[in-house]
Motif scaffolding. Sequence first.
Motif, PDB file in Angstrom:
ATOM      1  N   ALA A  44       9.101  24.069  -7.160  1.00  0.00           N
ATOM      2  CA  ALA A  44       7.779  23.480  -7.370  1.00  0.00           C
ATOM      3  C   ALA A  44       7.908  22.038  -7.829  1.00  0.00           C
ATOM      4  N   ALA A  45       7.104  21.195  -7.233  1.00  0.00           N
ATOM      5  CA  ALA A  45       6.978  19.817  -7.700  1.00  0.00           C
ATOM      6  C   ALA A  45       5.711  19.745  -8.540  1.00  0.00           C
ATOM      7  N   TRP A  46       5.707  18.932  -9.572  1.00  0.00           N
ATOM      8  CA  TRP A  46       4.546  18.825 -10.456  1.00  0.00           C
ATOM      9  C   TRP A  46       3.444  18.072  -9.704  1.00  0.00           C
ATOM     10  N   LEU A  47       2.755  18.839  -8.842  1.00  0.00           N
ATOM     11  CA  LEU A  47       1.688  18.302  -7.996  1.00  0.00           C
ATOM     12  C   LEU A  47       0.517  19.268  -7.984  1.00  0.00           C
ATOM     13  N   LYS A  48      -0.670  18.758  -7.754  1.00  0.00           N
ATOM     14  CA  LYS A  48      -1.856  19.613  -7.676  1.00  0.00           C
ATOM     15  C   LYS A  48      -1.671  20.703  -6.629  1.00  0.00           C
ATOM     16  N   GLN A  49      -1.068  20.357  -5.504  1.00  0.00           N
ATOM     17  CA  GLN A  49      -0.907  21.325  -4.425  1.00  0.00           C
ATOM     18  C   GLN A  49      -0.004  22.484  -4.840  1.00  0.00           C
ATOM     19  N   CYS A  50       0.766  22.291  -5.915  1.00  0.00           N
ATOM     20  CA  CYS A  50       1.617  23.359  -6.435  1.00  0.00           C
ATOM     21  C   CYS A  50       0.973  24.073  -7.624  1.00  0.00           C
ATOM     22  N   GLY A  51      -0.289  23.758  -7.895  1.00  0.00           N
ATOM     23  CA  GLY A  51      -1.018  24.460  -8.939  1.00  0.00           C
ATOM     24  C   GLY A  51      -1.084  23.754 -10.274  1.00  0.00           C
ATOM     25  N   TYR A  52      -0.524  22.545 -10.375  1.00  0.00           N
ATOM     26  CA  TYR A  52      -0.582  21.802 -11.624  1.00  0.00           C
ATOM     27  C   TYR A  52      -1.862  20.982 -11.677  1.00  0.00           C
ATOM     28  N   ARG A  54      -2.257  17.817 -12.455  1.00  0.00           N
ATOM     29  CA  ARG A  54      -2.098  16.403 -12.090  1.00  0.00           C
ATOM     30  C   ARG A  54      -0.917  16.241 -11.142  1.00  0.00           C
ATOM     31  N   ASP A  55      -0.905  15.129 -10.443  1.00  0.00           N
ATOM     32  CA  ASP A  55       0.236  14.770  -9.609  1.00  0.00           C
ATOM     33  C   ASP A  55       1.179  13.911 -10.439  1.00  0.00           C
ATOM     34  N   LEU A  56       2.265  14.511 -10.924  1.00  0.00           N
ATOM     35  CA  LEU A  56       3.213  13.791 -11.774  1.00  0.00           C
ATOM     36  C   LEU A  56       4.587  13.666 -11.137  1.00  0.00           C
ATOM     37  N   PHE A  57       4.713  14.008  -9.887  1.00  0.00           N
ATOM     38  CA  PHE A  57       6.010  13.921  -9.219  1.00  0.00           C
ATOM     39  C   PHE A  57       6.010  12.771  -8.225  1.00  0.00           C
ATOM     40  N   THR A  58       6.898  11.825  -8.441  1.00  0.00           N
ATOM     41  CA  THR A  58       7.035  10.685  -7.524  1.00  0.00           C
ATOM     42  C   THR A  58       8.472  10.555  -7.044  1.00  0.00           C
ATOM     43  N   GLY A  59       9.262  11.570  -7.272  1.00  0.00           N
ATOM     44  CA  GLY A  59      10.668  11.545  -6.888  1.00  0.00           C
ATOM     45  C   GLY A  59      10.879  12.030  -5.471  1.00  0.00           C
TER      46      GLY A  59
END
Length: 100
Positions: A44-52, A54-59
Amino acid sequence: MEGNGTYPRCQEVEIICNGIRVWDQAQLTLIDSTIKDNTDWGLAAWLKQCGYDRDLFTGQVVFEGQNVIEDNNKSGNHKGNPGSSLEPARGARWAGVSAA
């Protein structure tokens, strides 16, 4: 990465027990890896589409060789397959995974 989330509280919706989670500017390369049988998302990436929230993944997540990601979301707490809407890397199989 197999079978993460054996702690009983991992079955609760508010507790997330992914196999691997990336956020901020994380860089992850998976080479001939297997990620399966995890309580929540396998990857999981820390993204809304993964259920988080906020979108906090830019890697970046890079797949090399033959990677298998399957039989995750054992808790049943997550609906759909966010990873299926993303372009999978050659050799990656997506099942119960949220990745970017």
